[in-house]
Write an enzyme that holds these catalytic residues in place. Structure first.
Site, PDB file in Angstrom:
ATOM      1  N   ALA A 139      80.078  71.572  79.198  1.00 51.59           N
ATOM      2  CA  ALA A 139      79.150  72.581  79.274  1.00 51.59           C
ATOM      3  C   ALA A 139      79.813  73.542  80.223  1.00 51.59           C
ATOM      4  O   ALA A 139      80.349  73.245  81.107  1.00 51.59           O
ATOM      5  CB  ALA A 139      77.836  72.229  79.692  1.00 51.59           C
ATOM      6  N   ALA A 141      78.500  77.155  82.592  1.00 52.51           N
ATOM      7  CA  ALA A 141      77.582  77.908  83.002  1.00 52.51           C
ATOM      8  C   ALA A 141      78.198  78.999  84.016  1.00 52.51           C
ATOM      9  O   ALA A 141      79.319  78.931  84.336  1.00 52.51           O
ATOM     10  CB  ALA A 141      76.372  77.363  83.676  1.00 52.51           C
ATOM     11  N   SER A 142      77.406  80.088  84.591  1.00 54.51           N
ATOM     12  CA  SER A 142      78.060  81.085  85.202  1.00 54.51           C
ATOM     13  C   SER A 142      78.202  80.551  86.669  1.00 54.51           C
ATOM     14  O   SER A 142      79.289  80.923  87.384  1.00 54.51           O
ATOM     15  CB  SER A 142      76.938  82.279  85.320  1.00 54.51           C
ATOM     16  OG  SER A 142      75.838  81.796  85.944  1.00 54.51           O
ATOM     17  N   ILE A 143      77.543  79.604  87.061  1.00 53.14           N
ATOM     18  CA  ILE A 143      77.859  79.212  88.262  1.00 53.14           C
ATOM     19  C   ILE A 143      78.927  77.816  88.572  1.00 53.14           C
ATOM     20  O   ILE A 143      79.798  77.698  89.361  1.00 53.14           O
ATOM     21  CB  ILE A 143      76.357  78.725  89.194  1.00 53.14           C
ATOM     22  CG1 ILE A 143      75.649  79.740  89.271  1.00 53.14           C
ATOM     23  CG2 ILE A 143      76.996  77.814  90.418  1.00 53.14           C
ATOM     24  CD1 ILE A 143      74.273  79.212  90.013  1.00 53.14           C
ATOM     25  N   GLN A 145      80.723  74.400  85.815  1.00 50.43           N
ATOM     26  CA  GLN A 145      80.853  73.749  84.585  1.00 50.43           C
ATOM     27  C   GLN A 145      81.059  72.374  84.524  1.00 50.43           C
ATOM     28  O   GLN A 145      81.301  71.685  85.914  1.00 50.43           O
ATOM     29  CB  GLN A 145      82.126  74.307  83.973  1.00 50.43           C
ATOM     30  CG  GLN A 145      83.547  74.207  84.712  1.00 50.43           C
ATOM     31  CD  GLN A 145      84.650  75.022  83.673  1.00 50.43           C
ATOM     32  OE1 GLN A 145      84.328  76.084  83.555  1.00 50.43           O
ATOM     33  NE2 GLN A 145      85.688  74.273  83.443  1.00 50.43           N
ATOM     34  N   LYS A 160      80.339  67.608  87.771  1.00 50.92           N
ATOM     35  CA  LYS A 160      79.998  69.119  87.858  1.00 50.92           C
ATOM     36  C   LYS A 160      80.567  69.870  89.113  1.00 50.92           C
ATOM     37  O   LYS A 160      80.546  69.513  90.120  1.00 50.92           O
ATOM     38  CB  LYS A 160      78.321  69.381  88.035  1.00 50.92           C
ATOM     39  CG  LYS A 160      77.750  70.608  87.904  1.00 50.92           C
ATOM     40  CD  LYS A 160      76.117  70.651  87.767  1.00 50.92           C
ATOM     41  CE  LYS A 160      75.502  72.026  87.914  1.00 50.92           C
ATOM     42  NZ  LYS A 160      74.105  71.742  87.863  1.00 50.92           N
ATOM     43  N   ASP A 295      62.458  72.223  84.577  1.00 53.55           N
ATOM     44  CA  ASP A 295      63.197  72.914  83.593  1.00 53.55           C
ATOM     45  C   ASP A 295      63.229  71.771  82.372  1.00 53.55           C
ATOM     46  O   ASP A 295      64.512  71.361  82.055  1.00 53.55           O
ATOM     47  CB  ASP A 295      64.437  73.231  84.111  1.00 53.55           C
ATOM     48  CG  ASP A 295      65.070  74.289  82.929  1.00 53.55           C
ATOM     49  OD1 ASP A 295      64.607  74.788  82.075  1.00 53.55           O
ATOM     50  OD2 ASP A 295      66.418  74.190  83.034  1.00 53.55           O
TER      51      ASP A 295
END
Length: 561
Positions: A139, A141-143, A145, A160, A295
């Site tokens: 995956a 993401a902007s912050i 992966q 991560k 979330d």
């Protein structure tokens, strides 16, 4: 001329981050949001502003343009938009709907950068840390992966990794947002009402917590500890030896996404039991533990081969103290009991209203809001949707609610969507009622009442013990002539304006009277009241008549005759 403190700060940071300032201003202007640039006064202070709006975007409304701007501005603003999309108490529905579509559209960073970050954080070569590390991310993401890995001890793991330089980039954007918030709060009425500085501070704390992967690791451990006695829930373990602020290594748990109905059916998973398991877990987290996954969308919930629900991604969690947990539990119970008055009381108790609220009107509006739910059987009431519309009502009445309530509503809305797909016959509100009743029973239990009584007694004792000393200090201060009393007169400026208006009218009346008396004296002293062929006395009387009529009309128009 001395500049205000807010402008001093914005100028100092502007020179430090002038390139980013210009980028933000140009993107806002390019997408037709130049009025925001004008609001913070940056258009006159930054050169080379591009005000040419794209022809393709002229048909877009303001909410759509704001979404496009956030996506173009990058990670910080994407996160800001995603958080704002959960705040119907701050934004109208069309903005919420548009910001919910914000997505991280970023390419994966090079594998060498991932290796360098791991080695910098662990202090060891990546080959010594992992026996295997997949170059292709699971995956992005902007912050950061996520990569699949295997430890030398044989454990299957996921890694991560935070992107290089992202902390500095977000820190720069946060400084700019703080500067703009200070100016907006100083220059605009809505900025002062919504306390945009506090909102930015709240956002900064959230995103900085998300940037610290060690906090996410502790969140995972805490949730795992709270769920250890629940056989239907599993939380992956943390490998602390390889984790740090920028690298998080978790146990790899294979499973089926909870919204993949065909795969669940093929695996023989009981979807009704699954729905009950995830719903009961969320309500326990909310109303018992006071620490919940904020979330729980389908991407963060997978189902193991043994039928257990596996929670993933612990960057966004909610924390409720006893006071707030009690109030939110009462709000849920009041909705279940169809007690509109109780809902209003709790909302005003936990919310913050800067302006005076018409409570009777608010109660009527909330009653109308919930009437469509109350006419349905209890099992058909969607408690998440009801709470979300309640937050929308708080926007109308300008009631600021705590972020914990917003996170709770988000969790319930996501939960209802998942449960409805798994088993439409399961009622969330029926599952919530026992937890709410248990919360009320605990509130009035002998143990809780004795603890509350002890806290009240200790508080009163502390006040009583401090009172003689405080009175003595007050008397001593008064005796030394150092006692100062500050009086605040509300609406004092309007009082001064009215006082000035009264003074002006009196002065105007005196001038009119003087002209009349002066003209009369002139007329008595000389039969020919001409000066340079001008009838002075007659002109004075006409002028006095004109001014008197003007004064009378102004008084009548003011409605205060």
């Amino acid at each position: 001329m001395e500049l205000p403190e807010g402008w001093k700060r914005i100028f100092t940071n502007r020179y430090r981050h002038i390139a980013r300032y210009r980028e933000i201003v140009n993107i806002l202007s390019k997408h037709g949001l130049g009025h925001l640039v004008e609001a913070v006064g940056l258009s006159k202070r930054l050169n080379f502003i591009n005000k040419n709006q794209s022809v393709d975007e002229i048909h877009l409304n303001t909410a759509q343009r704001l979404r496009v701007v956030f996506e173009e501005l990058g990670p910080t603003f994407i996160k800001l938009g995603q958080i704002l999309s959960t705040r119907p108490d701050l934004l109208p529905p069309d903005y919420i709907a548009e910001l919910e579509m914000l997505q991280d559209r970023v390419p994966a960073v090079g594998f060498l950068e991932i290796i360098n970050t791991i080695e910098a954080e662990t202090g060891f070569p990546a080959a010594e840390v992992f026996a295997y590390l997949n170059e292709e991310p699971l995956a992005v993401a902007s912050i950061g992966q996520v990569h699949e890995a295997c430890l030398h001890t044989g454990e299957h793991a996921v890694v991560k990794v935070q992107k290089s330089g992202i902390y500095r980039e977000i820190e720069t954007d946060l400084e700019i947002l703080h500067d703009m918030a200070r100016v907006l709060e100083a220059r605009t009425k809505w900025g002062r009402f919504y306390k945009v500085v506090d909102l930015v501070d709240e956002f900064a704390a959230t995103i900085k917590e998300e940037l610290d992967y060690s906090i996410e690791a502790r969140n995972a451990e805490r949730l795992a500890a709270n769920c250890k006695d629940d056989p239907g829930i599993y939380v992956p373990g943390v490998y602390w030896d390889y984790s740090s602020q920028r690298v998080l290594v978790l146990e790899y748990v294979d499973g089926i996404k909870i919204n993949c109905e065909e795969k669940l059916a093929a695996a023989g998973i009981d979807r009704k039991a699954l729905a009950l398991s995830v719903a009961n877990s969320i309500f326990k987290q909310l109303l018992v533990d006071g620490f919940f996954h904020a979330d729980p969308h389908p991407g963060n919930l997978v189902v193991g081969t043994d039928g257990r629900v596996i929670f993933l991604d612990f960057g966004m969690v909610g924390r409720l103290d006893e006071w707030l947990k009690d109030r939110l539990g009462m709000m849920l119970l009041n909705i279940v009991r169809k007690d509109v008055g109780g809902v209003v009381r709790v909302l005003l108790e936990i919310g913050y209203a800067q302006e005076k609220i018409d409570k009777k009107k608010l109660r009527r509006d909330i009653y109308r809001l919930f009437e469509k739910y109350y006419n349905r059987p209890l099992g058909e009431v969607r408690i998440g949707d009801a709470l979300r519309e309640l937050l929308g009502m708080s926007f109308v009445y300008r009631i600021r609610v705590p972020v914990e309530l917003v996170l709770m509503v988000r969790s319930l809305v996501l939960l209802e969507g998942i449960v409805e797909r798994l088993d439409p016959e399961v009622s969330i509100i029926n599952l919530a009622e026992p937890f709410g009743r248990k919360l009320v029973k605990e509130k009035f239990s002998p143990e809780h009442l004795s603890r509350a009584g002890l806290e009240y007694f200790l508080e009163i004792s502390g006040i009583s013990l401090n009172l003689p000393r405080q009175v003595s200090e007050l008397v001593e201060t008064a005796g030394q002539g150092d006692l100062k009393i500050t009086l605040e007169h509300r609406d004092f400026n309007n009082f001064i304006k009215r006082l000035v208006l009264v003074g002006n009218r009196i002065s105007f009346s005196l001038v009119v009277a003087a002209i009349i008396i002066g003209s009369s004296l002139i007329a008595q002293r000389s039969p020919k009241t001409l000066l340079w062929q001008i009838p002075i006395a007659e002109a004075g009387f006409v002028l006095a008549l004109f001014m008197g009529m003007w004064l009378l009309v102004s008084i009548i128009r003011s409605g205060r005759i």
